[in-house]
Design a protein around this motif. Sequence first.
Motif, PDB file in Angstrom:
ATOM      1  N   ARG A 264      -4.042  -1.884  40.620  1.00 48.19           N
ATOM      2  CA  ARG A 264      -3.287  -1.948  41.942  1.00 48.19           C
ATOM      3  C   ARG A 264      -3.808  -3.300  42.681  1.00 48.19           C
ATOM      4  O   ARG A 264      -2.660  -4.118  43.340  1.00 48.19           O
ATOM      5  CB  ARG A 264      -3.868  -0.860  42.967  1.00 48.19           C
ATOM      6  CG  ARG A 264      -3.141   0.247  43.085  1.00 48.19           C
ATOM      7  CD  ARG A 264      -3.607   1.030  44.241  1.00 48.19           C
ATOM      8  NE  ARG A 264      -3.311   2.554  43.867  1.00 48.19           N
ATOM      9  CZ  ARG A 264      -4.202   3.530  43.991  1.00 48.19           C
ATOM     10  NH1 ARG A 264      -5.301   3.437  44.511  1.00 48.19           N
ATOM     11  NH2 ARG A 264      -3.587   4.970  43.595  1.00 48.19           N
TER      12      ARG A 264
ATOM     13  N   ARG B 222      -1.485  -6.030  41.249  1.00 47.62           N
ATOM     14  CA  ARG B 222      -0.131  -5.940  41.620  1.00 47.62           C
ATOM     15  C   ARG B 222       0.177  -6.420  42.999  1.00 47.62           C
ATOM     16  O   ARG B 222       1.024  -7.326  43.265  1.00 47.62           O
ATOM     17  CB  ARG B 222       0.384  -4.401  41.471  1.00 47.62           C
ATOM     18  CG  ARG B 222       1.469  -4.040  40.610  1.00 47.62           C
ATOM     19  CD  ARG B 222       2.033  -2.799  40.710  1.00 47.62           C
ATOM     20  NE  ARG B 222       0.962  -1.859  39.920  1.00 47.62           N
ATOM     21  CZ  ARG B 222       0.157  -0.645  40.614  1.00 47.62           C
ATOM     22  NH1 ARG B 222       0.683  -0.360  41.670  1.00 47.62           N
ATOM     23  NH2 ARG B 222      -0.470  -0.118  39.809  1.00 47.62           N
ATOM     24  N   ASP B 223      -0.876  -6.140  43.779  1.00 46.60           N
ATOM     25  CA  ASP B 223      -0.664  -6.586  45.300  1.00 46.60           C
ATOM     26  C   ASP B 223      -0.794  -8.240  45.393  1.00 46.60           C
ATOM     27  O   ASP B 223       0.117  -8.710  46.132  1.00 46.60           O
ATOM     28  CB  ASP B 223      -1.830  -6.030  46.080  1.00 46.60           C
ATOM     29  CG  ASP B 223      -1.575  -4.620  46.301  1.00 46.60           C
ATOM     30  OD1 ASP B 223      -0.386  -4.193  46.278  1.00 46.60           O
ATOM     31  OD2 ASP B 223      -2.590  -3.946  46.860  1.00 46.60           O
TER      32      ASP B 223
END
Length: 102
Positions: free
Chosen positions: A39, A42-43
Motif C-alpha cells: 500500500r 502504491r501511494d
Amino acid sequence: MKKGNKRKKGIFFRRNKISILFFTILFLYLSVTIVGQERSMRDLQHEQRELQEIVDNLKKEKSEKEKMVEESSKPEFIEKTAREKLKMVKPNEIIYIIQDRE
C-alpha cells in the motif's frame, strides 16, 4: 495403523504447540507487513506521478517565461509597448483617433 497415525499426529501437535503458534504468528505478522508495504509503495508511486506532472508543468512554464523575456528585449516589442501603453509617438508622426458614435 490408522490409530497409530492419529496418535503420532496428536503427539506432534501437542509437543509443538509453541512452535506452531510462533510460526502462525510470524506468518500473520509478515503477511500484514507485506500488505502494508505494498500500500505504501502504491501511494508513493501515485505521489511520484503527481509530482512529476508538477515538475513538467513548471518546466514548460519556465520555458514560456524565458521566451517572453527574450521577446521583451527586442526593439520591436519595446516600440510596440511604448506606443500602446505609454501613448508615445515618433517625431513628426500624427495620430488620428477615431471614435465610435455609439
